[in-house]
Design a protein around this motif. Sequence first.
Motif, mmCIF file in Angstrom:
data_model
loop_
_atom_site.group_PDB
_atom_site.id
_atom_site.type_symbol
_atom_site.label_atom_id
_atom_site.label_comp_id
_atom_site.label_asym_id
_atom_site.label_seq_id
_atom_site.Cartn_x
_atom_site.Cartn_y
_atom_site.Cartn_z
ATOM 1 N N GLY A 24 31.280 46.207 -6.156
ATOM 2 C CA GLY A 24 30.503 47.531 -7.025
ATOM 3 C C GLY A 24 30.339 46.826 -8.433
ATOM 4 N N PHE A 25 30.874 45.513 -8.582
ATOM 5 C CA PHE A 25 30.103 45.127 -10.115
ATOM 6 C C PHE A 25 29.200 44.216 -10.304
ATOM 7 N N GLY A 26 28.403 43.863 -8.570
ATOM 8 C CA GLY A 26 27.360 43.241 -8.628
ATOM 9 C C GLY A 26 27.431 41.308 -8.979
ATOM 10 N N ASP A 27 26.390 40.665 -9.599
ATOM 11 C CA ASP A 27 25.902 40.318 -10.287
ATOM 12 C C ASP A 27 25.916 39.868 -11.825
ATOM 13 N N GLN A 28 26.606 38.976 -13.101
ATOM 14 C CA GLN A 28 26.696 38.701 -13.716
ATOM 15 C C GLN A 28 24.431 39.060 -14.161
ATOM 16 N N THR A 29 24.445 39.904 -15.152
ATOM 17 C CA THR A 29 22.260 39.990 -15.199
ATOM 18 C C THR A 29 21.763 39.043 -16.399
ATOM 19 N N LEU A 30 22.440 38.463 -17.152
ATOM 20 C CA LEU A 30 22.861 38.229 -18.986
ATOM 21 C C LEU A 30 21.818 37.228 -18.285
ATOM 22 N N PRO A 31 20.788 36.581 -18.750
ATOM 23 C CA PRO A 31 19.948 35.206 -18.366
ATOM 24 C C PRO A 31 21.733 33.766 -19.357
ATOM 25 N N ALA A 32 21.692 32.747 -18.371
ATOM 26 C CA ALA A 32 21.964 31.922 -19.104
ATOM 27 C C ALA A 32 21.025 31.118 -20.159
ATOM 28 N N SER A 33 21.801 30.352 -20.506
ATOM 29 C CA SER A 33 21.079 29.653 -22.119
ATOM 30 C C SER A 33 21.074 28.161 -22.108
ATOM 31 N N PRO A 34 20.046 27.048 -22.428
ATOM 32 C CA PRO A 34 20.184 25.961 -22.347
ATOM 33 C C PRO A 34 20.788 25.304 -23.350
ATOM 34 N N ALA A 35 20.987 27.051 -24.621
ATOM 35 C CA ALA A 35 21.318 25.908 -25.918
ATOM 36 C C ALA A 35 22.483 24.607 -25.874
ATOM 37 N N LEU A 36 22.747 25.006 -25.185
ATOM 38 C CA LEU A 36 24.055 23.606 -25.510
ATOM 39 C C LEU A 36 24.040 22.208 -24.709
ATOM 40 N N ALA A 37 22.837 21.849 -24.209
ATOM 41 C CA ALA A 37 23.248 20.634 -23.144
ATOM 42 C C ALA A 37 23.024 19.901 -25.109
ATOM 43 N N GLY A 38 23.441 18.308 -24.119
ATOM 44 C CA GLY A 38 23.472 17.311 -24.407
ATOM 45 C C GLY A 38 24.383 17.656 -26.137
ATOM 46 N N THR A 39 25.592 18.852 -26.452
ATOM 47 C CA THR A 39 26.205 19.202 -27.398
ATOM 48 C C THR A 39 28.046 18.413 -27.039
ATOM 49 N N THR A 40 28.419 18.446 -27.615
ATOM 50 C CA THR A 40 29.740 17.828 -27.211
ATOM 51 C C THR A 40 30.672 19.006 -28.029
ATOM 52 N N VAL A 41 31.980 19.925 -27.840
ATOM 53 C CA VAL A 41 32.943 20.354 -28.252
ATOM 54 C C VAL A 41 34.611 19.744 -28.423
ATOM 55 N N ARG A 42 34.551 20.040 -29.765
ATOM 56 C CA ARG A 42 36.293 18.909 -29.197
ATOM 57 C C ARG A 42 37.610 20.075 -29.951
ATOM 58 N N LEU A 43 38.233 20.066 -28.895
ATOM 59 C CA LEU A 43 39.925 21.551 -29.762
ATOM 60 C C LEU A 43 40.292 21.154 -29.125
ATOM 61 N N PRO A 44 41.163 20.287 -31.160
ATOM 62 C CA PRO A 44 42.812 19.725 -30.987
ATOM 63 C C PRO A 44 43.518 20.951 -30.444
ATOM 64 N N ALA A 45 44.915 20.599 -29.366
ATOM 65 C CA ALA A 45 45.974 21.877 -29.897
ATOM 66 C C ALA A 45 47.024 21.066 -30.376
ATOM 67 N N GLU A 46 48.155 22.528 -30.514
ATOM 68 C CA GLU A 46 49.138 22.483 -30.855
ATOM 69 C C GLU A 46 50.216 21.520 -30.896
ATOM 70 N N ASP A 47 50.246 20.875 -29.357
ATOM 71 C CA ASP A 47 51.080 19.932 -29.321
ATOM 72 C C ASP A 47 50.294 18.863 -29.004
ATOM 73 N N GLY A 48 49.448 18.050 -29.915
ATOM 74 C CA GLY A 48 48.952 17.090 -30.397
ATOM 75 C C GLY A 48 47.317 16.437 -29.395
ATOM 76 N N SER A 49 47.596 17.289 -28.642
ATOM 77 C CA SER A 49 46.120 16.897 -28.075
ATOM 78 C C SER A 49 45.425 17.429 -27.746
ATOM 79 N N THR A 50 43.425 16.867 -27.368
ATOM 80 C CA THR A 50 42.278 17.121 -27.716
ATOM 81 C C THR A 50 41.889 17.608 -26.548
ATOM 82 N N THR A 51 41.235 18.525 -26.120
ATOM 83 C CA THR A 51 40.397 18.302 -25.163
ATOM 84 C C THR A 51 38.477 18.274 -25.550
ATOM 85 N N GLU A 52 37.983 17.605 -24.638
ATOM 86 C CA GLU A 52 36.720 17.992 -24.743
ATOM 87 C C GLU A 52 36.085 18.289 -24.282
ATOM 88 N N TYR A 53 34.503 18.863 -24.249
ATOM 89 C CA TYR A 53 33.431 19.324 -23.619
ATOM 90 C C TYR A 53 32.591 19.309 -23.612
#
Length: 267
Positions: A24-53
Amino acid sequence: MTSTELQDYIPQDQWPPVSAMLDGFGDQTLPASPALAGTTVRLPAEDGSTTEYGFEDASSLTWRVSGRVANQSGTATYKAIEARPGIFIIDFVLGQGVAAENVTIVLDHNTGAVTAGVSRFVTVDGKTRSTTEFIHSNTFGSAAVHGRSTGLVGKRIFYRYSDVETYEHIYLNPGTFTWNCIRGGEAGLADTDRCMTWDVADNLYIFFWTEKVMTVEAVLLVDLREQRSIGRMFGWDDPAAEPVILPFNSRLSVLNTTEYPQDTHKH
């Protein structure tokens, strides 16, 4: 008579599997954006680790978790939707089966605030359940993060996920809401569950809920200005013993807002 007048209480042992929503839900209809291509996001966590996308192109990313005993890394296919100018909701899945994880990131290039919700499965009393961990950070290095919100409290909102799936939400307090399926695969089902809300922008909220009957974790953006929601549900289908991953967008209408009387006299 409306559909709700024809429905009645449905005992928990008569509920359908979570996969009943898929068709019943079907497919997500909103378009994907290419605007993030070539960028990086870094997320430091409370346990001292860092996740990088690292967003390699419009649909491929690399991820790396460092600072823990065993560093981890990998690749994934993602979809980014620009919900408002400069504000993105990014979604991807890592792993398979009971080891699957659904990662949803809300990134605001206007303020630098970023929130990542990672949903995974856990075993509780021999049953597969789900849990979601949130990390709040800022890509500009400032202290501005998405703060907990009461902006939805008191509102009753009608969501049209498709032509055949409609639900309503009633937001009781900052940590509790009631949902009710008006039409669709879960018609007649209703429950009151845990939730959390964070402010992103004017009339734009991150909303999270987790269900106690079904194994479901939902992370989405609720946009009252644009009258839509964008997000996903991540669940476990017990009969099939496999994950159910359900990206969606909906059209919404605010039905009413409850205002309690301001009692001035003590009795």
